[in-house]
Design a protein around this motif. Structure first.
Motif, short mmCIF file in Angstrom:
data_model
loop_
_atom_site.label_atom_id
_atom_site.label_comp_id
_atom_site.label_asym_id
_atom_site.label_seq_id
_atom_site.Cartn_x
_atom_site.Cartn_y
_atom_site.Cartn_z
N MET A 103 -10.75 -5.94 12.29
CA MET A 103 -10.52 -6.74 13.49
C MET A 103 -10.55 -8.22 13.13
SD MET A 103 -12.60 -6.46 17.00
CE MET A 103 -12.83 -7.85 18.03
N THR A 104 -9.63 -8.94 13.64
CA THR A 104 -9.52 -10.36 13.41
C THR A 104 -10.45 -11.11 14.37
OG1 THR A 104 -7.25 -10.15 12.70
CG2 THR A 104 -7.90 -12.29 13.49
N GLY A 105 -10.95 -12.24 13.91
CA GLY A 105 -11.81 -13.05 14.74
C GLY A 105 -11.05 -14.14 15.46
N LEU A 106 -11.79 -14.90 16.21
CA LEU A 106 -11.23 -15.98 17.01
C LEU A 106 -10.53 -17.03 16.16
CD1 LEU A 106 -11.03 -16.82 19.95
CD2 LEU A 106 -13.21 -17.98 19.71
N ARG A 107 -11.08 -17.35 15.02
CA ARG A 107 -10.47 -18.36 14.15
C ARG A 107 -9.11 -17.91 13.62
NH1 ARG A 107 -15.69 -20.42 10.70
NH2 ARG A 107 -16.67 -21.48 12.44
N GLU A 108 -8.99 -16.63 13.28
CA GLU A 108 -7.71 -16.13 12.78
C GLU A 108 -6.65 -16.14 13.88
OE1 GLU A 108 -10.85 -14.88 10.03
OE2 GLU A 108 -10.66 -14.60 12.19
N LEU A 109 -7.06 -15.81 15.10
CA LEU A 109 -6.11 -15.89 16.22
C LEU A 109 -5.68 -17.33 16.45
CD1 LEU A 109 -7.75 -13.39 18.72
CD2 LEU A 109 -5.63 -13.06 17.45
N ARG A 110 -6.65 -18.24 16.36
CA ARG A 110 -6.34 -19.67 16.51
C ARG A 110 -5.33 -20.11 15.45
NH1 ARG A 110 -10.75 -23.25 14.24
NH2 ARG A 110 -9.72 -22.39 12.42
N ASP A 111 -5.57 -19.73 14.21
CA ASP A 111 -4.68 -20.12 13.12
C ASP A 111 -3.27 -19.58 13.31
OD1 ASP A 111 -6.83 -21.46 12.03
OD2 ASP A 111 -7.23 -19.93 10.50
N ALA A 112 -3.17 -18.34 13.78
CA ALA A 112 -1.85 -17.75 14.03
C ALA A 112 -1.12 -18.51 15.13
CB ALA A 112 -2.00 -16.28 14.41
N GLU A 142 -7.14 -10.56 24.39
CA GLU A 142 -7.25 -11.35 25.62
C GLU A 142 -8.66 -11.87 25.83
OE1 GLU A 142 -4.11 -10.11 28.95
OE2 GLU A 142 -5.50 -8.50 28.45
N ALA A 143 -9.65 -11.02 25.58
CA ALA A 143 -11.04 -11.44 25.75
C ALA A 143 -11.39 -12.59 24.81
CB ALA A 143 -11.97 -10.25 25.52
N MET A 144 -10.91 -12.50 23.56
CA MET A 144 -11.20 -13.57 22.60
C MET A 144 -10.49 -14.86 22.99
SD MET A 144 -11.33 -11.78 18.85
CE MET A 144 -10.06 -10.54 19.01
N LEU A 145 -9.24 -14.75 23.44
CA LEU A 145 -8.46 -15.95 23.76
C LEU A 145 -8.92 -16.63 25.05
CD1 LEU A 145 -4.89 -14.90 22.62
CD2 LEU A 145 -6.46 -16.48 21.49
N VAL A 174 -5.47 -23.22 24.77
CA VAL A 174 -4.45 -22.17 24.86
C VAL A 174 -4.03 -22.03 26.31
CG1 VAL A 174 -4.11 -19.67 24.70
CG2 VAL A 174 -5.27 -20.86 22.87
N ILE A 175 -2.75 -21.80 26.50
CA ILE A 175 -2.22 -21.51 27.83
C ILE A 175 -1.66 -20.10 27.80
CG2 ILE A 175 -0.46 -22.05 29.55
CD1 ILE A 175 -0.62 -24.95 28.64
N ARG A 176 -2.02 -19.33 28.81
CA ARG A 176 -1.50 -17.97 28.94
C ARG A 176 -0.31 -18.01 29.89
NH1 ARG A 176 -1.80 -13.51 32.37
NH2 ARG A 176 -2.11 -11.51 31.32
N HIS A 177 0.82 -17.55 29.40
CA HIS A 177 2.02 -17.46 30.23
C HIS A 177 2.22 -15.99 30.57
CE1 HIS A 177 3.20 -21.60 29.34
NE2 HIS A 177 2.92 -21.34 28.07
N VAL A 218 3.33 -11.06 28.00
CA VAL A 218 2.32 -12.10 28.17
C VAL A 218 2.35 -12.89 26.88
CG1 VAL A 218 -0.14 -12.60 28.36
CG2 VAL A 218 0.87 -10.75 29.72
N VAL A 219 2.51 -14.20 27.01
CA VAL A 219 2.64 -15.08 25.84
C VAL A 219 1.54 -16.11 25.87
CG1 VAL A 219 4.12 -16.78 24.69
CG2 VAL A 219 5.13 -14.74 25.72
N TYR A 220 0.95 -16.36 24.71
CA TYR A 220 -0.06 -17.40 24.57
C TYR A 220 0.53 -18.57 23.80
CZ TYR A 220 -3.60 -14.29 26.38
OH TYR A 220 -4.34 -13.50 27.20
N GLU A 221 0.24 -19.76 24.27
CA GLU A 221 0.76 -20.98 23.64
C GLU A 221 -0.42 -21.86 23.23
OE1 GLU A 221 3.61 -24.81 24.73
OE2 GLU A 221 3.15 -23.33 26.28
N TRP A 222 -0.41 -22.31 21.99
CA TRP A 222 -1.44 -23.23 21.49
C TRP A 222 -1.02 -24.64 21.91
CZ3 TRP A 222 -6.18 -22.57 19.81
CH2 TRP A 222 -6.84 -23.66 19.25
#
Length: 77
Positions: free
Chosen positions: A1-10, A34-37, A46-49, A70-74
């Motif tokens: 499982m990836t952590g919050l930092r890896e999701l941020r980096d992506a 979704e819970a992590m973001l 992050v903005i959830r579209h 559902v799209v997430y934008e950094w």
């Protein structure tokens, strides 16, 4: 499982990614992603579209699958 930092980096690298892509890349369930973001959303990074925000939009980043994606934008630096 990836952590919050890896999701941020992506998200930083690609700026916008669908929930499905983030879940696939992280090896986590969409609900876990979704819970992590939500943490980044609360901090304004992050903005959830959701489907309702991009349906019919010419600027939609997911033009071929807009109604269900559902799209997430950094948005942070």
């Amino acid at each position: 499982m990836t952590g919050l930092r890896e999701l941020r980096d992506a998200l930083r690298a690609d700026r916008k990614l669908s929930l499905d892509v983030l879940a696939l890349r992280s090896g986590s369930s969409p609900s876990a992603v979704e819970a992590m973001l939500e943490q980044w959303e609360r901090k304004g990074k992050v903005i959830r579209h959701g489907p309702e925000s991009c349906a019919g939009s010419a600027s939609c980043c997911c033009a071929t699958s807009c109604p269900s994606a559902v799209v997430y934008e950094w948005v942070a630096d």
